[in-house]
Each structure stands twice: as C-alpha cells, then as structure tokens.
Design an enzyme around this catalytic site. Structure first.
Site, mmCIF file in Angstrom:
data_model
loop_
_atom_site.group_PDB
_atom_site.id
_atom_site.type_symbol
_atom_site.label_atom_id
_atom_site.label_comp_id
_atom_site.label_asym_id
_atom_site.label_seq_id
_atom_site.Cartn_x
_atom_site.Cartn_y
_atom_site.Cartn_z
ATOM 1 N N GLY A 46 0.820 -1.194 0.000
ATOM 2 C CA GLY A 46 0.000 0.000 0.000
ATOM 3 C C GLY A 46 0.856 1.247 0.000
ATOM 4 O O GLY A 46 2.035 1.207 0.367
ATOM 5 N N LEU A 89 6.840 1.611 3.665
ATOM 6 C CA LEU A 89 7.833 2.050 2.675
ATOM 7 C C LEU A 89 8.520 3.353 3.100
ATOM 8 O O LEU A 89 9.566 3.695 2.558
ATOM 9 C CB LEU A 89 7.167 2.219 1.304
ATOM 10 C CG LEU A 89 6.642 0.921 0.672
ATOM 11 C CD1 LEU A 89 5.846 1.225 -0.592
ATOM 12 C CD2 LEU A 89 7.780 -0.044 0.371
ATOM 13 N N HIS A 130 -3.617 0.878 7.969
ATOM 14 C CA HIS A 130 -2.269 1.446 7.924
ATOM 15 C C HIS A 130 -2.233 2.661 6.993
ATOM 16 O O HIS A 130 -1.733 3.731 7.371
ATOM 17 C CB HIS A 130 -1.279 0.362 7.454
ATOM 18 C CG HIS A 130 0.123 0.847 7.268
ATOM 19 N ND1 HIS A 130 1.183 0.346 8.003
ATOM 20 C CD2 HIS A 130 0.656 1.771 6.426
ATOM 21 C CE1 HIS A 130 2.294 0.957 7.619
ATOM 22 N NE2 HIS A 130 2.006 1.817 6.659
ATOM 23 N N GLU A 131 -2.777 2.495 5.790
ATOM 24 C CA GLU A 131 -2.740 3.594 4.811
ATOM 25 C C GLU A 131 -3.630 4.748 5.258
ATOM 26 O O GLU A 131 -3.270 5.912 5.093
ATOM 27 C CB GLU A 131 -3.166 3.100 3.422
ATOM 28 C CG GLU A 131 -2.301 1.998 2.826
ATOM 29 C CD GLU A 131 -0.810 2.269 2.896
ATOM 30 O OE1 GLU A 131 -0.390 3.446 2.828
ATOM 31 O OE2 GLU A 131 -0.045 1.304 3.045
ATOM 32 N N HIS A 134 -1.970 7.114 7.556
ATOM 33 C CA HIS A 134 -1.046 8.061 6.918
ATOM 34 C C HIS A 134 -1.728 9.390 6.612
ATOM 35 O O HIS A 134 -1.087 10.445 6.629
ATOM 36 C CB HIS A 134 -0.516 7.486 5.597
ATOM 37 C CG HIS A 134 0.691 6.598 5.732
ATOM 38 N ND1 HIS A 134 1.906 7.066 6.191
ATOM 39 C CD2 HIS A 134 0.881 5.285 5.440
ATOM 40 C CE1 HIS A 134 2.786 6.065 6.179
ATOM 41 N NE2 HIS A 134 2.192 4.966 5.737
HETATM 42 CO CO CO Z 1 3.102 3.131 5.501
#
Ligand code: CO
Length: 150
Positions: A46, A89, A130-131, A134
C-alpha cells in the site's frame, strides 16, 4: 506515468493531516497512476499520497494481486482484532507488531468521484487501516508494541 520519490520518516510531510480531494480531474488521476507505478517498483502492499509528498486524502492498496484506489476514505465500521507484523515504505528496514481491527468497512470515492464501499478483513483490513492512518499523519511505529530491524 512516473515513479515518485517515497519520503522517509523524519520528513514533516508524513506528520501532517491530508486535505480532502475536491478536484477529480487529470491531476488526481496522474497522482493515482504514479502512485501505482511507485508501489509496484517498491514492491509494497500500500501507499498513501503523503508518502510521495502530496497532502491529499488518497491511498492505494495491493493485496492478493488486486489494486484498489481510495479517495476521501472513511472507515465507517470495524470489528474484531488481529495482531501482526507491519512495515512501511517510509520506514525502511524496520517492522513492528501492531494490533488492528480484523474487519473494516470503508467508504470512499473512486478516481471519477463515484462513491463505493469495501468490506475487508485480515491482511487487507490491516493494509487499509495502515494507509488510512497516513492521511492523519500517523505511522505504524506510533502504534507498534515493538520495533525490529529487517
Ligand atoms: Co506506511
């Protein structure tokens, strides 16, 4: 399409709250296409727009060979819990154990502005949470019980 630079933890852009997308024009489509290419190259599950330095409420997931695009997402329902390992990432070389809901229902818009709803569980639910975090400047390392090195 173009590969964009993935910003790393320490960059203040990762800690800011992203803005709603109101323009579903070429710029947003270009962003989504670039994010997809960037995610493929990085071999991740993702990617959220702030990770490429764009403070818009946009993320993509790649789970079980399927790409999904979420614009202005809202998690409207969640249930159960799962504990598992996560990486990011934007936090290279690390992983951590994070508790997430087992199932989520997320409402979002597609690249044309059309609303849709996804019910996800397991790893896909984890990726969505998780995304989505962000977009509010939250990283998994804020929630992880322990952080390890890859
Ligand atoms: Co992330």
């Amino acid at each position: 399409m173009a590969i964009r630079n993935i910003v790393q933890v320490g960059d203040p852009v990762l800690r800011k709250k992203s803005f709603e997308v109101v323009d579903f024009g070429e710029k947003t489509k270009q962003l989504l296409d670039d994010m997809k290419e960037t995610l493929i190259k990085a071999d991740g599950a993702g990617l959220a727009a702030p990770q490429v330095g764009v403070l818009r409420r946009v993320f993509i997931t790649y789970v079980d060979g399927v790409f999904k695009e979420y614009i202005n997402p809202k998690i409207i329902k969640q249930s159960g819990k799962q504990v598992g390992e996560e990486g990011c990432l934007s936090v290279k070389g690390k992983f951590g154990t994070v508790e997430r809901p087992l199932k989520v229902t997320v409402k979002a818009q597609d690249r044309n502005g059309k609303e849709f709803t996804v019910e996800a569980e397991g790893f896909e639910a984890r990726a969505i949470c998780h995304e989505n975090d962000h977009l509010d400047g939250t990283l998994y390392i804020d929630k992880a019980k322990n952080i390890g090195e890859d």
